[in-house]
Design a protein around this motif. Sequence first.
Motif, short mmCIF file in Angstrom:
data_model
loop_
_atom_site.label_atom_id
_atom_site.label_comp_id
_atom_site.label_asym_id
_atom_site.label_seq_id
_atom_site.Cartn_x
_atom_site.Cartn_y
_atom_site.Cartn_z
N ILE A 7 0.88 -1.12 0.00
CA ILE A 7 0.01 -0.31 0.12
C ILE A 7 0.74 1.27 -0.09
O ILE A 7 1.76 1.43 0.85
CB ILE A 7 -0.89 -0.18 1.17
CG1 ILE A 7 -1.92 -1.16 1.20
CG2 ILE A 7 -1.79 1.25 1.37
CD1 ILE A 7 -2.58 -1.35 2.38
N ASP A 8 0.72 2.16 -0.84
CA ASP A 8 1.31 3.43 -1.02
C ASP A 8 0.30 4.51 -0.63
O ASP A 8 -0.62 5.02 -1.15
CB ASP A 8 1.78 3.55 -2.32
CG ASP A 8 2.52 4.86 -2.84
OD1 ASP A 8 2.94 5.59 -1.58
OD2 ASP A 8 2.89 5.25 -3.99
N PHE A 9 0.66 4.82 0.66
CA PHE A 9 -0.34 5.56 1.71
C PHE A 9 -0.28 7.21 0.89
O PHE A 9 -1.00 7.65 0.68
CB PHE A 9 0.12 5.73 2.95
CG PHE A 9 -0.09 4.46 3.62
CD1 PHE A 9 -1.27 4.20 3.86
CD2 PHE A 9 0.68 3.61 3.98
CE1 PHE A 9 -1.93 2.84 4.57
CE2 PHE A 9 0.38 2.53 4.69
CZ PHE A 9 -0.64 2.00 4.89
N GLN A 10 0.71 7.65 0.18
CA GLN A 10 0.92 8.86 -0.29
C GLN A 10 0.05 8.82 -1.57
O GLN A 10 -0.94 9.60 -1.89
CB GLN A 10 2.30 9.13 -0.80
CG GLN A 10 2.57 10.66 -1.36
CD GLN A 10 3.80 10.82 -1.81
OE1 GLN A 10 4.82 10.14 -1.53
NE2 GLN A 10 3.99 12.16 -2.15
N GLN A 11 0.05 7.70 -2.28
CA GLN A 11 -0.73 7.58 -3.68
C GLN A 11 -2.30 7.37 -2.94
O GLN A 11 -3.31 7.91 -3.66
CB GLN A 11 -0.52 6.45 -4.68
CG GLN A 11 -1.26 6.29 -5.54
CD GLN A 11 -1.26 7.24 -6.74
OE1 GLN A 11 -0.07 8.12 -6.70
NE2 GLN A 11 -2.03 7.65 -7.65
N LEU A 12 -2.46 6.69 -2.15
CA LEU A 12 -3.93 6.51 -1.44
C LEU A 12 -4.23 7.82 -1.18
O LEU A 12 -5.65 8.24 -1.34
CB LEU A 12 -3.90 5.54 -0.25
CG LEU A 12 -5.12 4.97 0.39
CD1 LEU A 12 -5.87 4.32 -0.88
CD2 LEU A 12 -5.00 4.15 1.63
N GLY A 13 -3.73 8.65 -0.33
CA GLY A 13 -4.11 10.12 0.06
C GLY A 13 -4.39 10.90 -0.98
O GLY A 13 -5.26 11.77 -1.10
N VAL A 14 -3.33 10.99 -2.26
CA VAL A 14 -3.70 11.75 -3.29
C VAL A 14 -5.02 11.51 -4.08
O VAL A 14 -5.79 12.29 -4.25
CB VAL A 14 -2.58 11.76 -4.33
CG1 VAL A 14 -2.94 12.23 -5.74
CG2 VAL A 14 -1.46 12.55 -3.64
N GLU A 15 -5.15 9.98 -4.07
CA GLU A 15 -6.39 9.63 -4.81
C GLU A 15 -7.83 9.88 -3.95
O GLU A 15 -8.80 10.51 -4.49
CB GLU A 15 -6.59 8.23 -4.98
CG GLU A 15 -5.66 7.52 -5.98
CD GLU A 15 -5.44 6.08 -6.01
OE1 GLU A 15 -6.32 5.39 -5.30
OE2 GLU A 15 -4.74 5.62 -7.15
N ALA A 16 -7.62 9.74 -2.85
CA ALA A 16 -8.80 10.15 -1.81
C ALA A 16 -9.06 11.48 -1.74
O ALA A 16 -10.27 12.38 -1.81
CB ALA A 16 -8.85 9.53 -0.50
N GLY A 17 -8.07 12.37 -1.72
CA GLY A 17 -8.10 13.88 -1.72
C GLY A 17 -8.47 14.41 -2.94
O GLY A 17 -9.61 15.37 -2.92
N SER A 18 -8.09 13.81 -4.13
CA SER A 18 -8.66 14.44 -5.41
C SER A 18 -10.00 13.90 -5.57
O SER A 18 -10.76 14.66 -6.26
CB SER A 18 -7.65 13.93 -6.58
OG SER A 18 -7.60 12.57 -6.49
N GLY A 19 -10.53 12.64 -5.28
CA GLY A 19 -11.84 12.26 -5.25
C GLY A 19 -12.65 13.17 -4.23
O GLY A 19 -13.73 13.65 -4.77
N GLY A 20 -12.22 13.42 -3.31
CA GLY A 20 -13.07 14.33 -2.29
C GLY A 20 -13.19 15.79 -2.70
O GLY A 20 -14.18 16.39 -2.69
N LEU A 21 -12.01 16.40 -3.51
CA LEU A 21 -12.29 17.66 -4.01
C LEU A 21 -13.27 17.66 -5.17
O LEU A 21 -14.30 18.58 -5.32
CB LEU A 21 -10.75 18.21 -4.30
CG LEU A 21 -10.90 19.56 -5.21
CD1 LEU A 21 -11.22 20.74 -3.89
CD2 LEU A 21 -9.29 19.82 -5.94
N ILE A 22 -13.08 16.74 -6.01
CA ILE A 22 -13.98 16.62 -7.05
C ILE A 22 -15.43 16.25 -6.63
O ILE A 22 -16.46 16.98 -7.19
CB ILE A 22 -13.59 15.52 -8.22
CG1 ILE A 22 -12.50 16.10 -8.86
CG2 ILE A 22 -14.57 15.15 -9.13
CD1 ILE A 22 -11.64 14.93 -9.64
#
Length: 111
Positions: free
Chosen positions: A10-25
């Motif tokens: 699990i790449d937590f940085q990538q997971l955070g980017v995906e969740a954050g961008s999904g949240g913003l969108i």
Amino acid sequence: MDPVALQFNIDFQQLGVEAGSGGLIGALVGFAAKKVAKIIAVLVGIELALFKFLESREIISVDWDKLTSGLMGAGQNAASGTPPSWLDTILSTLSVSAGFTAGFYVGWRRA
């Protein structure tokens, strides 16, 4: 290799980017969706009032039974589609969809 022992990379940085961008969108879409829904509700209300007014003046004749059955038929057609494998879909989009869902909720509540 033991089939019970599974390794998760699990790449937590990538997971955070995906969740954050999904949240913003999701927040932007939720905000816009609520605004658009309000506009559509007003337009549909005006249209139905106009139909009723024109029908009372005997300018047009509206078959209300056909109008409502057409709306019900469209809903049934949308519900009858075969969804893809739910497990594959959930697992492949979990991080983005979780962020999107949370963001959509925040955007909807803020509007």
